[in-house]
Scaffold this motif. Structure first.
Motif, PDB file in Angstrom:
ATOM      1  N   ALA A   1       0.827  -1.209   0.000  1.00  0.00           N
ATOM      2  CA  ALA A   1       0.000   0.000   0.000  1.00  0.00           C
ATOM      3  C   ALA A   1       0.862   1.260   0.000  1.00  0.00           C
ATOM      4  N   ARG A   2       1.944   1.252   0.757  1.00  0.00           N
ATOM      5  CA  ARG A   2       2.848   2.412   0.777  1.00  0.00           C
ATOM      6  C   ARG A   2       3.466   2.632  -0.600  1.00  0.00           C
ATOM      7  N   SER A   3       3.877   1.543  -1.246  1.00  0.00           N
ATOM      8  CA  SER A   3       4.495   1.696  -2.565  1.00  0.00           C
ATOM      9  C   SER A   3       3.479   2.155  -3.605  1.00  0.00           C
ATOM     10  N   ALA A   4       2.206   1.926  -3.345  1.00  0.00           N
ATOM     11  CA  ALA A   4       1.149   2.376  -4.252  1.00  0.00           C
ATOM     12  C   ALA A   4       0.717   3.808  -3.950  1.00  0.00           C
ATOM     13  N   GLY A   5       1.325   4.422  -2.950  1.00  0.00           N
ATOM     14  CA  GLY A   5       1.040   5.815  -2.662  1.00  0.00           C
ATOM     15  C   GLY A   5       0.047   6.066  -1.546  1.00  0.00           C
ATOM     16  N   PHE A   6      -0.355   5.032  -0.836  1.00  0.00           N
ATOM     17  CA  PHE A   6      -1.266   5.225   0.287  1.00  0.00           C
ATOM     18  C   PHE A   6      -0.519   5.882   1.442  1.00  0.00           C
ATOM     19  N   SER A   7      -1.166   6.796   2.119  1.00  0.00           N
ATOM     20  CA  SER A   7      -0.590   7.409   3.316  1.00  0.00           C
ATOM     21  C   SER A   7      -0.791   6.455   4.496  1.00  0.00           C
ATOM     22  N   ILE A   8      -0.080   6.708   5.560  1.00  0.00           N
ATOM     23  CA  ILE A   8      -0.247   5.909   6.781  1.00  0.00           C
ATOM     24  C   ILE A   8      -1.692   6.018   7.273  1.00  0.00           C
ATOM     25  N   ALA A   9      -2.251   7.216   7.220  1.00  0.00           N
ATOM     26  CA  ALA A   9      -3.637   7.415   7.667  1.00  0.00           C
ATOM     27  C   ALA A   9      -4.611   6.605   6.809  1.00  0.00           C
ATOM     28  N   GLU A  10      -4.381   6.574   5.498  1.00  0.00           N
ATOM     29  CA  GLU A  10      -5.249   5.791   4.613  1.00  0.00           C
ATOM     30  C   GLU A  10      -5.135   4.300   4.924  1.00  0.00           C
ATOM     31  N   ILE A  11      -3.925   3.844   5.155  1.00  0.00           N
ATOM     32  CA  ILE A  11      -3.722   2.430   5.483  1.00  0.00           C
ATOM     33  C   ILE A  11      -4.393   2.100   6.805  1.00  0.00           C
ATOM     34  N   GLU A  12      -4.261   2.990   7.755  1.00  0.00           N
ATOM     35  CA  GLU A  12      -4.880   2.788   9.062  1.00  0.00           C
ATOM     36  C   GLU A  12      -6.395   2.613   8.921  1.00  0.00           C
ATOM     37  N   ARG A  13      -7.016   3.482   8.128  1.00  0.00           N
ATOM     38  CA  ARG A  13      -8.475   3.377   7.913  1.00  0.00           C
ATOM     39  C   ARG A  13      -8.826   2.100   7.145  1.00  0.00           C
ATOM     40  N   PHE A  14      -8.005   1.771   6.161  1.00  0.00           N
ATOM     41  CA  PHE A  14      -8.237   0.577   5.355  1.00  0.00           C
ATOM     42  C   PHE A  14      -8.187  -0.693   6.209  1.00  0.00           C
ATOM     43  N   LEU A  15      -7.247  -0.763   7.133  1.00  0.00           N
ATOM     44  CA  LEU A  15      -7.073  -1.967   7.948  1.00  0.00           C
ATOM     45  C   LEU A  15      -8.234  -2.228   8.900  1.00  0.00           C
ATOM     46  N   VAL A  16      -9.011  -1.212   9.197  1.00  0.00           N
ATOM     47  CA  VAL A  16     -10.157  -1.388  10.091  1.00  0.00           C
ATOM     48  C   VAL A  16     -11.488  -1.225   9.357  1.00  0.00           C
ATOM     49  N   ALA A  17     -11.444  -1.180   8.026  1.00  0.00           N
ATOM     50  CA  ALA A  17     -12.655  -0.955   7.234  1.00  0.00           C
ATOM     51  C   ALA A  17     -13.672  -2.070   7.441  1.00  0.00           C
ATOM     52  N   ARG A  18     -14.908  -1.669   7.465  1.00  0.00           N
ATOM     53  CA  ARG A  18     -16.035  -2.593   7.562  1.00  0.00           C
ATOM     54  C   ARG A  18     -16.923  -2.376   6.339  1.00  0.00           C
ATOM     55  N   PRO A  19     -17.675  -3.384   5.944  1.00  0.00           N
ATOM     56  CA  PRO A  19     -18.562  -3.229   4.784  1.00  0.00           C
ATOM     57  C   PRO A  19     -19.544  -2.063   4.915  1.00  0.00           C
ATOM     58  N   SER A  20     -19.860  -1.666   6.130  1.00  0.00           N
ATOM     59  CA  SER A  20     -20.818  -0.576   6.335  1.00  0.00           C
ATOM     60  C   SER A  20     -20.197   0.813   6.159  1.00  0.00           C
ATOM     61  N   ASP A  21     -18.904   0.910   6.003  1.00  0.00           N
ATOM     62  CA  ASP A  21     -18.230   2.201   5.866  1.00  0.00           C
ATOM     63  C   ASP A  21     -18.262   2.642   4.400  1.00  0.00           C
ATOM     64  N   ALA A  22     -19.386   3.211   3.992  1.00  0.00           N
ATOM     65  CA  ALA A  22     -19.600   3.586   2.590  1.00  0.00           C
ATOM     66  C   ALA A  22     -18.617   4.654   2.130  1.00  0.00           C
ATOM     67  N   ASP A  23     -18.295   5.619   2.979  1.00  0.00           N
ATOM     68  CA  ASP A  23     -17.374   6.686   2.595  1.00  0.00           C
ATOM     69  C   ASP A  23     -15.981   6.126   2.316  1.00  0.00           C
ATOM     70  N   LEU A  24     -15.510   5.275   3.185  1.00  0.00           N
ATOM     71  CA  LEU A  24     -14.193   4.678   2.985  1.00  0.00           C
ATOM     72  C   LEU A  24     -14.180   3.802   1.740  1.00  0.00           C
ATOM     73  N   ARG A  25     -15.246   3.046   1.535  1.00  0.00           N
ATOM     74  CA  ARG A  25     -15.316   2.189   0.350  1.00  0.00           C
ATOM     75  C   ARG A  25     -15.310   3.024  -0.929  1.00  0.00           C
ATOM     76  N   ALA A  26     -15.955   4.168  -0.912  1.00  0.00           N
ATOM     77  CA  ALA A  26     -15.947   5.056  -2.086  1.00  0.00           C
ATOM     78  C   ALA A  26     -14.539   5.592  -2.332  1.00  0.00           C
ATOM     79  N   ARG A  27     -13.829   5.968  -1.260  1.00  0.00           N
ATOM     80  CA  ARG A  27     -12.448   6.443  -1.413  1.00  0.00           C
ATOM     81  C   ARG A  27     -11.547   5.330  -1.927  1.00  0.00           C
ATOM     82  N   MET A  28     -11.811   4.105  -1.496  1.00  0.00           N
ATOM     83  CA  MET A  28     -11.026   2.967  -1.973  1.00  0.00           C
ATOM     84  C   MET A  28     -11.254   2.757  -3.477  1.00  0.00           C
ATOM     85  N   ALA A  29     -12.476   2.911  -3.924  1.00  0.00           N
ATOM     86  CA  ALA A  29     -12.780   2.761  -5.353  1.00  0.00           C
ATOM     87  C   ALA A  29     -12.079   3.842  -6.172  1.00  0.00           C
ATOM     88  N   ILE A  30     -12.054   5.069  -5.651  1.00  0.00           N
ATOM     89  CA  ILE A  30     -11.348   6.160  -6.335  1.00  0.00           C
ATOM     90  C   ILE A  30      -9.855   5.847  -6.395  1.00  0.00           C
TER      91      ILE A  30
END
Length: 135
Positions: free
Chosen positions: A53-82
């Motif tokens: 994820a770091r090599s793909a340009g994800f920030s530490i904060a983005e990785i942190e949110r990604f690691l705890v993502a749940r299917p109900s987190d629509a905002d995070l899932r939309a950011r992941m799709a972008i």
């Protein structure tokens, strides 16, 4: 259990990076062996994901949110799709650059960077067409 030196060696990450990731909550030590942190072997998989994820340009904060993502987190899932679309664009650009460099390695145009095929392939950021043909 793996001590911090083993994890650092296997992942090619500095122990300071491991301590930083632990401080940020991305990984967790399982305990200590004397003064050294120890980790469960499954930390290697998590570190591989973090490194990717770091090599793909994800920030530490983005990785942190990604690691705890749940299917109900629509905002995070939309950011992941972008982010996935951004990565597709980056992969396309890098693929075209790789193919252009392969062409340049066999091109006899002088100078190579003035080769019309090379220029066309490198400059075609918005297209996914095949890069220049080898001569």
């Amino acid at each position: 259990m793996l001590d911090i030196a083993e994890v650092a060696q296997r992942t090619r990450l500095a122990p300071s990076a491991l301590r930083f990731y632990e401080k940020k909550g991305l990984i967790a030590a399982a305990g200590r062996n004397g003064l050294r942190r120890t980790y469960d072997p499954d930390v290697l998989e998590r570190l591989a994901l973090i490194t990717c994820a770091r090599s793909a340009g994800f920030s530490i904060a983005e990785i942190e949110r990604f690691l705890v993502a749940r299917p109900s987190d629509a905002d995070l899932r939309a950011r992941m799709a972008i982010k996935a679309r951004d990565l597709d664009e980056q992969i396309g650009q890098l693929t075209r650059l790789r193919d252009s460099l392969r062409h340049a390695a066999v091109c006899d145009h002088e100078p190579i960077v003035d080769c019309p095929d090379f220029k066309r392939a490198v400059g075609s950021v918005a297209t996914s067409s095949s890069p220049c043909e080898e001569r």
